[in-house]
Enzyme design. Structure first.
Site, short mmCIF file in Angstrom:
data_model
loop_
_atom_site.label_atom_id
_atom_site.label_comp_id
_atom_site.label_asym_id
_atom_site.label_seq_id
_atom_site.Cartn_x
_atom_site.Cartn_y
_atom_site.Cartn_z
N LYS A 116 0.82 -1.21 0.00
CA LYS A 116 0.00 0.00 0.00
C LYS A 116 0.86 1.26 0.00
O LYS A 116 0.50 2.26 -0.62
CB LYS A 116 -0.92 0.02 1.23
CG LYS A 116 -1.85 -1.19 1.34
CD LYS A 116 -2.76 -1.37 0.14
CE LYS A 116 -3.48 -2.70 0.19
NZ LYS A 116 -3.92 -3.15 -1.12
N GLU A 201 -2.99 6.70 8.44
CA GLU A 201 -3.62 7.46 7.38
C GLU A 201 -4.68 8.37 8.00
O GLU A 201 -5.40 7.95 8.90
CB GLU A 201 -4.29 6.50 6.40
CG GLU A 201 -4.70 7.12 5.10
CD GLU A 201 -5.23 6.03 4.16
OE1 GLU A 201 -4.44 5.44 3.41
OE2 GLU A 201 -6.44 5.77 4.21
N HIS A 236 -15.34 -2.24 7.98
CA HIS A 236 -14.61 -2.18 6.71
C HIS A 236 -14.98 -3.29 5.74
O HIS A 236 -14.25 -3.55 4.79
CB HIS A 236 -13.10 -2.14 6.94
CG HIS A 236 -12.70 -0.97 7.77
ND1 HIS A 236 -12.65 0.31 7.26
CD2 HIS A 236 -12.41 -0.86 9.08
CE1 HIS A 236 -12.31 1.14 8.23
NE2 HIS A 236 -12.15 0.47 9.36
N ARG A 295 -7.57 -7.12 -9.07
CA ARG A 295 -8.31 -8.37 -9.23
C ARG A 295 -9.77 -8.05 -9.53
O ARG A 295 -10.16 -6.89 -9.46
CB ARG A 295 -8.25 -9.18 -7.94
CG ARG A 295 -8.71 -8.32 -6.76
CD ARG A 295 -9.07 -9.09 -5.55
NE ARG A 295 -9.12 -8.23 -4.37
CZ ARG A 295 -10.17 -7.54 -3.97
NH1 ARG A 295 -11.31 -7.59 -4.65
NH2 ARG A 295 -10.13 -6.79 -2.88
#
Lengths: 504, 165, 504, 165
Positions: A116, A201, A236, A295
């Site tokens: 990431k 983040e 999430h 994907r």
């Protein structure tokens, strides 16, 4: 060009991929763990081979066995689906080395987007906005992260570097909570990915999670198929997705700008095949690159319904070296699509996973309804894999029609024997904020409760009372008969009991 | 015989008259009731209104799931009602509560210790199943008596994990 | 504007109409015969009332009871579906008299099109070509018909004046056969419609049956939604329909011309709501008006899939007095749709109807697949009504994709417990003439056999041999065990037997 | 024990070795065979090839319906085969054939008379069911012996309608 495709997956997505292969006239090979011998993907495939015991690391994650089966049955392509080995550079490389086409991106793109931090660096260099955080700072220690945190500002998010699907992710409200949550996040990430690396983040307030589906061919053509609204999440995990997004709505300028950025992000890693660029969008319509999923996405059907394009077939065509069949201008958006993820979870008990046998299934059908599922009557839901039973997708000329169709489809759906979250979706679809399209990624967890919504809806306690009383009365009578019958011939007791149980 | 049936805070007196009629709080209703074969699902027409519902037995009664809503229902006949009233006078306010595994899985963590007092909602066990970490919480305040599992252990469905007194 | 709709029908079409009502927020009332208490249309409706015993004339054809129920439950509209009372002028009039909206055409249009001879006269006057025959000659005697027949020429068709669905219809190859077949046709027509009147019509060689869906509003706007190819029939029962027709294909000029004639035919009887104009099309693309069906058609879903328009919802909107939502130019055709009618008929035994309990149902799903059905696990198929269990519809970007989807969907479909014609459709879809789109209305009966097509297909007799042997072996072992168990405790014999049977 | 299994004109010798192996005409195959619960449907993997089929018992054997094709299969063990061979020598070439109603319905017509000789395919009874007139035909040539029903009569499934000698 390949002729036989091994599907290195299970569940609804294995069935979905099998269907695309069959419709293209390709031979199909299923693989299965000991828990999945009777699964639909095994029954629908031309060939099927046992991988190993039920736990994924002994079956669906065994690269060596997958490649060995592919070689033995002469499969010349592998579709990884989502999850399991779908975003593993080493698996894509191993396929390449074995001379087997990996139906997905190049290994280098998986690697570039898989870390990431590296991904955020790459797209930043391409001029794409990212959310503030410790991206590109390397593998920082807890101490370093704790020191940087106040500069980013609270609330912030701890995310796993190798993460996905919400594993290893934590929201941190204040400096005091940070050490404990860092520990928990690293532990979960380590368990899920074998890699405890995390980064921080900034949390975007009232953020929307909006993603763009892209397709890229070997000649370097990249197009997008519009956006998907994925803000409705719990822990999430996405629960309900739609295309288009009510937040973007008729704002064609914003859609076009985000779509162009998405294509640019994909091009920055020389992307091939289907992929998804996830953005966070704040209240003022500023958007930030979040990550790229290299994907097929669980929620790809809403894009298929809104564009008429079969994404899995396009994946296969691209992997066969074909040029994209559409230019960006030829992609036409028509109507509105919504997907509800039907999970084996009890919405009345903190979404606890539920296991057991699906004794009966009655699927909703009719105009504008699509069901992608692995569920069949008699299926055992086991604790080994994720809880996704079915994806219920509806299409309408407008968002209102799609919602009304979804309501009636949810009302029709019967999945008997395993608790599932259909009542959650029914409550969600009845909530005013959902209907108005005004929700963000925190809505489900912070401002929605299945119990609250009962207030505004038509209730029938007297019908529930009558039904339960009739059932109770009937069972009392049945027991009384059993006792009488047993008195006549006690030697038959055991058999009667068994037989009566089966009559129920 | 009369049944006293409770849904949430509302109580109904119901009598089953015959196959096609029930009396609800004194009013007679026409009822056409059909269990669907092999399922805990019932189709019922009450004065022409069509309903279909799951009716699942629970420890204290029934869960009725209908038109997207869940109703917790307790059905008692008059004798049972008197019995329960008498018992409740005798019973202590609380008793042992065994926390059972709602599904097979792996114990990921046991964040409490024996003897610890817990509030309603305190996480007692973290159980990993279906790729999710599931927090099993205390249904009421109490004291953790016996912990029967440890982190890393695989457990069966319905296995007792610990006891709250 | 009406708020509560009574659906005067059963089976898949009652479910289809219920769904449309629900999606429009209308209250729904089902009616049912004693055979249909557990049917899906009863379970899905808001209200449901018993009509009477199983035979249609004692239940679904009882106008008096239907209107009585509508009055009692305050339904202010009735949708008749297809069949039963859908094309009965007297029923439409009775609804009107009772102040209930009939969701369909005006009674006068039903009457004008219901008498096949009058209909042919009406459209002839409007300049629309009709097939040569004894239309407009009134109720001719056998003698008169026998005298006229040679002038029309053989082969010719005997058709029932009140007919529909192939009842009372006979093909006559020569003058000698005419008297006997007239007798048989009149007998069948009398039994089916209470009216033995028949007429003669020229048989068009290599004819295609192609029909146009039209919609008309109260302001007199009439549009068509393109054509449906319905040539694949057996005993005048349609088996497979598609939209568009491969015979018209890319010939936009022909489509437009036929569409205009269809709209003109509808306008000639001041038509309102949805209807269908049937044409016979000969080899040279000459087309002749055949009849107009003044109701929703069984095969309407292929048009819905090809246009994105929900015809049943449009019917309801039109009945509520709304203007058409589309002009002819706004109707857009996209891709290709095919419908297979899945009937409870044994394709290996002369399509003999099959009755029994559907012990298990596994429906095909996924992209581009729609199922309109009344079938559910546990449903009893009775001999009282028609044999239609399910309509399987697939959509593709091209005809080829729709066919390949249909093949995989048929392969997936399981309807256990009742014989059905899925193998017939599988054979039909594999036949070269179907794939090439070169077939006429005689194809299925004259030039197609389910047995012939086995030749060209992949066969696996050795697998069939192994499977049957395993089943036989297993049953032999089971019986042996039963005998042994029985010897131990003969008093339990009866219960064991019962229990074992349930285990199978 | 060996089974002699016939599909159409082809005959196979099959031995069930154990749960996972059969010998077909001398060659050993790996077989993973699963009946699906509550259905006459079987999923089988034969050396990795996946097949799913209905297997329905008939009077003389089994109907196997698989991938859109129907196979008529006769399974006999060696003893049965010898028995049948012996019986066929003793039996007359034809015997009585009872025509049974394949479904409940209304007899619409009986177009033959008792004593009439019929060819294979001659219509014996017209039965109305599911709104269709269904012609029941002679499965072989013979003579109509007893007619047990008349036009207009309602019949049950499997009821004998007439006998062909």
């Amino acid at each position: 060009m390949f002729k036989k495709v091994l599907i290195a997956n299970r569940g609804e997505i294995a069935v979905r991929i099998l269907r695309a292969c069959r419709e293209l006239g390709l031979q199909t090979v299923a693989v299965f763990s000991e828990a999945d011998r009777q699964a639909l993907h095994v029954r629908y495939a031309d060939e099927a081979y046992l991988l190993g015991p039920a736990p994924a690391r002994e079956s669906y994650l065994r690269m060596d066995r997958l490649l060995d089966i592919a070689r033995r049955c002469e499969a010349d392509a592998i579709h990884p689906g989502y999850g399991f080995l779908a975003e593993r550079e080493d698996f894509a490389l191993a396929c390449e080395a074995a001379g087997i086409t990996f139906i997905g991106p190049r290994p280098s793109a998986i690697a570039a987007m898989g870390d990431k931090m590296a991904a955020r660096n790459t797209v930043s260099r391409a001029g794409i906005p990212v959310v503030p955080g410790t991206e590109g700072e390397g593998d920082l220690s807890d101490e370093a992260l704790i020191a940087i945190a106040p500069k980013i500002g609270f609330p912030l998010l701890i995310k796993a570097t190798s993460g996905g699907g919400g594993k290893g992710m934590r929201i941190v409200e204040s400096q005091e909570d940070l050490p404990g949550l860092l520990h928990a996040a690293r532990r979960e990430a380590e368990a899920a990915f074998g890699d405890g690396k995390v980064y921080l983040e900034k949390v975007i307030h009232a953020a929307r999670h909006i993603e763009f589906q892209i397709l890229a061919d070997a000649e370097g053509n990249v197009i997008h198929l519009g956006e998907r609204e994925c803000s409705l999440q719990r822990r999430h995990q996405k629960l309900l997705e739609e295309s288009p997004s009510p937040f973007i709505g008729a704002n064609e300028e914003l859609r076009q700008r985000m779509g162009e950025v998405a294509c640019r992000a994909a091009a920055s890693v020389n992307y091939l095949n289907a992929g998804t660029i996830e953005f966070l969008v704040d209240h003022d319509r500023n958007f930030f690159f979040l990550e790229m999923n290299t994907r097929l996405q669980v929620e790809h059907p809403v894009t298929e319904m809104a564009t008429g394009i079969d994404i899995v077939k396009e994946q296969i065509r691209i992997a066969r070296g074909r040029r994209l069949r559409y230019t960006q201008a030829e992609v036409r958006f028509n109507g509105w699509a919504i997907e509800c993820r039907i999970n084996a979870e009890d919405p009345y008990n903190n979404f606890m996973p539920s296991v057991g046998v699906l004794s009966n299934v009655l699927m909703p059908t009719g105009p504008g309804v699509r069901v992608d599922t692995c569920a069949y009557p008699g299926m055992e839901v086991t604790p080994y894999y994720d809880s996704l039973l079915s994806k219920l997708i509806t299409w309408g000329e407008s968002r209102a029609e799609a919602i009304l169709r979804m309501r009636r489809a949810l009302e029709e759906y019967r999945l008997i024997g395993v608790k599932n979250n259909i009542p959650f979706h029914q409550a969600l679809l009845d909530s005013h904020r959902f209907m108005a399209g005004s929700f963000d990624t925190r809505f489900v967890e912070d401002r929605f409760s299945i119990d609250d919504t009962q207030d505004g809806r038509e209730v029938h306690p007297e019908v529930a009372a009558i039904l339960a009383t009739l059932v109770a009365h009937h069972q009392t009578q049945l027991s009384a008969q059993l006792v009488q019958r047993g008195q006549r011939d006690t030697s038959n007791w055991k058999w009667i009991g068994r037989w009566e149980r089966m009559q129920r | 015989m009369n049944y006293i049936t409770t849904v949430g805070e509302r109580t109904y007196t119901i009598e089953i008259n015959d196959e096609n009629h029930v009396t609800l709080d004194g009013g007679v209703l026409e009822v056409d009731w059909h269990p669907l074969p092999g399922q805990p699902v019932y189709s019922v027409l009450i004065d022409g209104q069509s309903y279909e519902a799951y009716v699942l037995p629970t420890e204290g009664g029934y869960q009725v799931q209908m038109r997207g809503l869940l109703y917790e229902v307790r059905v008692e006949d008059e004798r049972e009602l008197r019995l329960r009233a008498a018992m409740e006078l005798d019973l202590p306010a609380s008793s042992e509560y065994p926390l059972r595994a709602p599904m097979p899985g792996l114990v990921a963590a046991v964040p409490v210790n024996e003897g610890q007092t817990v509030d309603k909602g305190t996480v007692l066990i973290v159980l990993e199943s279906m790729k999710m970490q599931n927090e099993l919480k205390a249904p009421r305040a109490g004291r953790v008596a016996h912990i029967r599992v440890r982190a890393g252990q695989t457990v069966e469905q319905n296995q007792t994990l610990l006891i709250v007194e």
